[in-house]
Each structure stands twice: as structure tokens, then as C-alpha cells.
Design an enzyme around this catalytic site. Structure first.
Site, PDB file in Angstrom:
ATOM      1  N   ASP A 100      24.057 -10.752   5.434  1.00 42.79           N
ATOM      2  CA  ASP A 100      24.351 -11.552   4.246  1.00 42.79           C
ATOM      3  C   ASP A 100      25.850 -11.582   3.944  1.00 42.79           C
ATOM      4  O   ASP A 100      26.399 -12.632   3.626  1.00 42.79           O
ATOM      5  CB  ASP A 100      23.588 -11.011   3.044  1.00 42.79           C
ATOM      6  CG  ASP A 100      23.866 -11.812   1.783  1.00 42.79           C
ATOM      7  OD1 ASP A 100      23.690 -13.043   1.822  1.00 42.79           O
ATOM      8  OD2 ASP A 100      24.274 -11.206   0.777  1.00 42.79           O
ATOM      9  N   MET A 155       0.801  -1.228   0.000  1.00 41.17           N
ATOM     10  CA  MET A 155       0.000   0.000   0.000  1.00 41.17           C
ATOM     11  C   MET A 155       0.835   1.279   0.000  1.00 41.17           C
ATOM     12  O   MET A 155       0.294   2.376   0.133  1.00 41.17           O
ATOM     13  CB  MET A 155      -0.959   0.019   1.198  1.00 41.17           C
ATOM     14  CG  MET A 155      -1.935  -1.130   1.203  1.00 41.17           C
ATOM     15  SD  MET A 155      -2.851  -1.247  -0.352  1.00 41.17           S
ATOM     16  CE  MET A 155      -3.394  -2.933  -0.263  1.00 41.17           C
ATOM     17  N   HIS A 159       2.880   4.319  -1.540  1.00 41.85           N
ATOM     18  CA  HIS A 159       2.885   5.077  -2.785  1.00 41.85           C
ATOM     19  C   HIS A 159       4.308   5.153  -3.329  1.00 41.85           C
ATOM     20  O   HIS A 159       5.251   5.313  -2.553  1.00 41.85           O
ATOM     21  CB  HIS A 159       2.383   6.508  -2.544  1.00 41.85           C
ATOM     22  CG  HIS A 159       0.951   6.581  -2.159  1.00 41.85           C
ATOM     23  ND1 HIS A 159       0.517   6.340  -0.883  1.00 41.85           N
ATOM     24  CD2 HIS A 159      -0.150   6.854  -2.887  1.00 41.85           C
ATOM     25  CE1 HIS A 159      -0.794   6.466  -0.830  1.00 41.85           C
ATOM     26  NE2 HIS A 159      -1.233   6.774  -2.036  1.00 41.85           N
ATOM     27  N   MET A 179       7.969   4.558   5.879  1.00 41.87           N
ATOM     28  CA  MET A 179       8.207   3.193   5.413  1.00 41.87           C
ATOM     29  C   MET A 179       9.517   3.096   4.638  1.00 41.87           C
ATOM     30  O   MET A 179      10.221   2.089   4.721  1.00 41.87           O
ATOM     31  CB  MET A 179       7.038   2.690   4.569  1.00 41.87           C
ATOM     32  CG  MET A 179       5.748   2.522   5.359  1.00 41.87           C
ATOM     33  SD  MET A 179       5.915   1.540   6.865  1.00 41.87           S
ATOM     34  CE  MET A 179       6.467  -0.015   6.204  1.00 41.87           C
ATOM     35  N   GLU A 180       9.868   4.145   3.910  1.00 44.04           N
ATOM     36  CA  GLU A 180      11.123   4.145   3.160  1.00 44.04           C
ATOM     37  C   GLU A 180      12.319   4.141   4.114  1.00 44.04           C
ATOM     38  O   GLU A 180      13.291   3.426   3.894  1.00 44.04           O
ATOM     39  CB  GLU A 180      11.160   5.361   2.221  1.00 44.04           C
ATOM     40  CG  GLU A 180      10.239   5.234   1.025  1.00 44.04           C
ATOM     41  CD  GLU A 180       8.751   5.417   1.318  1.00 44.04           C
ATOM     42  OE1 GLU A 180       7.945   5.154   0.414  1.00 44.04           O
ATOM     43  OE2 GLU A 180       8.379   5.820   2.449  1.00 44.04           O
TER      44      GLU A 180
END
Length: 159
Positions: free
Chosen positions: A129, A75, A77, A114-115
Site C-alpha cells: 500500500d 472462528m 478466539h 492465525m495471529e
């Protein structure tokens, strides 16, 4: 169902319409961390990891993650980001704990929380990793939003 912003009248997921929101400068700062053993700490500090520059790679990964957040989180953008910075600092009380700070900026109609969270998370995952051949016991710590500014909901500062 209309009380939920991310559901349409049929109860199905939708992306919120932000077209009527005012454009403003928005900044978000998120944190994460990764706990490593002494061997990994020394490899990172001395540039001796066999896979290469651990923090340089994690920095690029975090930047790429912020830019691609809308492809990962359904959700979100797609945003025109105006700045992304990732900082790494060894904890002075525990040198085996690497703190990660991601700062993301935009001038737009929706925030960049969110970014920033995605950037911090992917930076930590990239370190894991690159170092997992040395020790799979690393611990990725809490990831959280520490600050956000801009938008109709105003500023947020974690206490």
C-alpha cells in the site's frame, strides 16, 4: 456433523469451546515476503518514500493485525497476546526481496498461529500500500507458518 469441530449439531458454524483446555505458553512464527523493484528498495533503505517510514508503518500494522485477528477470521478466539514482534530482512541473494517474520506469543488455551499469519500478511500488504504509487507490480510471496509451540498438539517446525 459432530465430527467437525466448528459445526454444531444443526450443521451451523460455531466457535470451539476451549474452556476445558489447559493453559500453556504458546508461540507461533509466520513468514511472508514482498518483492519490490530497485527504486522501492532504495526508497525504503534511505527513508525516502513519500508516504513515510515504510517498515515502521508495516511493523505497527502487523502488530495491530495480530491483536485484531479474531475480528477478521470468524472462528478465531479473541486472545490476550503477551508479545508480538515483526522483523524485516532483505534477502541476501536477492536484495529486491524483503522477508517478513512475525512472532506472536500468549499464555492461553488456544494457539496463536492465525495471529502470526495475519501479522505477516498485513505487514506485506501495508508495504504494498505504501509503495504502490511507485510500482503496482510488487509481488507478495508465500505466507506460511514456520514454527508453533505449546498446546495439546505439540510443536510444529516447517522443514
Amino acid at each position: 456433523m459432530s465430527d467437525f469441530t466448528h459445526f454444531n449439531e444443526q450443521g451451523r458454524a460455531k466457535m470451539v469451546d476451549v474452556s476445558n483446555k489447559e493453559t500453556s505458553t504458546r508461540i507461533a512464527v509466520a513468514h511472508s515476503s514482498i518483492q519490490v523493484n530497485e527504486k522501492i528498495y532504495n526508497q525504503i533503505q534511505n527513508g525516502k518514500n513519500k508516504k513515510g517510514d515504510v517498515l515502521g508503518t508495516a511493523q505497527i500494522a502487523g502488530i495491530m493485525a495480530a491483536k485484531n485477528t479474531s475480528q477478521l477470521i470468524p472462528m478465531c478466539h479473541p486472545l490476550q497476546l503477551t508479545g508480538i514482534d515483526i522483523e524485516f530482512n532483505w534477502d541476501v541473494e536477492d536484495l529486491n526481496n524483503l522477508n517478513i517474520t512475525a512472532t506472536v506469543k500468549t499464555k492461553g488455551q488456544t494457539g496463536v498461529e492465525m495471529e502470526a499469519l495475519t501479522a505477516a500478511s498485513v505487514s506485506a500488504l501495508t508495504i504494498y500500500d505504501m509503495c504502490k504509487a511507485v510500482d503496482k507490480g510488487m509481488i507478495i510471496g508465500e505466507t506460511y507458518l514456520s514454527h508453533k509451540s505449546g498446546g495439546v498438539n505439540g510443536d510444529f517446525n516447517r522443514q
